[in-house]
Design a protein around this motif. Sequence first.
Motif, PDB file in Angstrom:
ATOM      1  N   LEU A   1       0.967  -1.211  -0.091  1.00  0.00           N
ATOM      2  CA  LEU A   1       0.159  -0.091   0.015  1.00  0.00           C
ATOM      3  C   LEU A   1       0.835   1.395  -0.006  1.00  0.00           C
ATOM      4  CD1 LEU A   1      -2.687   1.154   0.231  1.00  0.00           C
ATOM      5  CD2 LEU A   1      -2.689   0.929   2.871  1.00  0.00           C
ATOM      6  N   MET A   2       0.769   2.166  -1.021  1.00  0.00           N
ATOM      7  CA  MET A   2       1.534   3.157  -1.239  1.00  0.00           C
ATOM      8  C   MET A   2       0.504   4.628  -1.034  1.00  0.00           C
ATOM      9  SD  MET A   2       4.651   2.336  -1.723  1.00  0.00           S
ATOM     10  CE  MET A   2       5.634   3.806  -2.341  1.00  0.00           C
ATOM     11  N   GLN A   3      -0.611   4.390  -1.631  1.00  0.00           N
ATOM     12  CA  GLN A   3      -1.581   5.556  -1.370  1.00  0.00           C
ATOM     13  C   GLN A   3      -2.910   4.986  -1.540  1.00  0.00           C
ATOM     14  OE1 GLN A   3      -0.195   8.744  -3.997  1.00  0.00           O
ATOM     15  NE2 GLN A   3      -2.074   9.616  -3.958  1.00  0.00           N
ATOM     16  N   ASN A   4      -3.926   5.758  -0.726  1.00  0.00           N
ATOM     17  CA  ASN A   4      -5.172   5.383  -0.929  1.00  0.00           C
ATOM     18  C   ASN A   4      -6.040   6.828  -1.127  1.00  0.00           C
ATOM     19  OD1 ASN A   4      -5.686   6.276   1.812  1.00  0.00           O
ATOM     20  ND2 ASN A   4      -5.635   4.013   2.363  1.00  0.00           N
ATOM     21  N   MET A   5      -7.359   6.749  -0.918  1.00  0.00           N
ATOM     22  CA  MET A   5      -8.122   8.071  -1.065  1.00  0.00           C
ATOM     23  C   MET A   5      -7.722   8.876   0.242  1.00  0.00           C
ATOM     24  SD  MET A   5      -9.870   7.740  -3.646  1.00  0.00           S
ATOM     25  CE  MET A   5     -11.361   8.694  -3.829  1.00  0.00           C
ATOM     26  N   GLN A   6      -7.454   8.387   1.295  1.00  0.00           N
ATOM     27  CA  GLN A   6      -7.029   9.269   2.447  1.00  0.00           C
ATOM     28  C   GLN A   6      -5.818   9.335   2.880  1.00  0.00           C
ATOM     29  OE1 GLN A   6      -8.909   6.387   2.882  1.00  0.00           O
ATOM     30  NE2 GLN A   6     -10.962   6.883   2.462  1.00  0.00           N
ATOM     31  N   GLN A   7      -4.737   8.822   2.330  1.00  0.00           N
ATOM     32  CA  GLN A   7      -3.417   8.770   3.084  1.00  0.00           C
ATOM     33  C   GLN A   7      -2.441   8.295   1.963  1.00  0.00           C
ATOM     34  OE1 GLN A   7      -3.677   6.652   6.677  1.00  0.00           O
ATOM     35  NE2 GLN A   7      -1.570   7.282   7.215  1.00  0.00           N
ATOM     36  N   THR A   8      -1.248   8.821   2.244  1.00  0.00           N
ATOM     37  CA  THR A   8      -0.018   8.506   1.386  1.00  0.00           C
ATOM     38  C   THR A   8       0.847   7.826   2.236  1.00  0.00           C
ATOM     39  OG1 THR A   8      -0.087  10.447   0.183  1.00  0.00           O
ATOM     40  CG2 THR A   8       1.770   9.148   0.218  1.00  0.00           C
TER      41      THR A   8
END
Length: 84
Positions: free
Chosen positions: A38-45
């Motif tokens: 996981l590198m980036q999602n809608m809420q966080q990097t």
Amino acid sequence: MYTCKFKGSQGYERLGILFENKNWGSKKRRTGTCAYVLMQNMQQTYDVTFCWKERVYKDPDMHLRCGSMRFEFNVDVRDFVEGN
């Protein structure tokens, strides 16, 4: 000790170049499931951290270099939507 961080989608792409594998962060299992770094999602990097520690052992006849690397990253086990 050397530490290097790669952050977000740009970090993912850069690591793909370094590893010569643009899909380095996913692994498909025999069961059909797939694990993702996981590198980036809608809420966080998120970031990936490499820590390299090198030691030099000296002997009168030679010098031996050895190192250890630690690779820290986040994974998520929820449903993913693939996108660009």
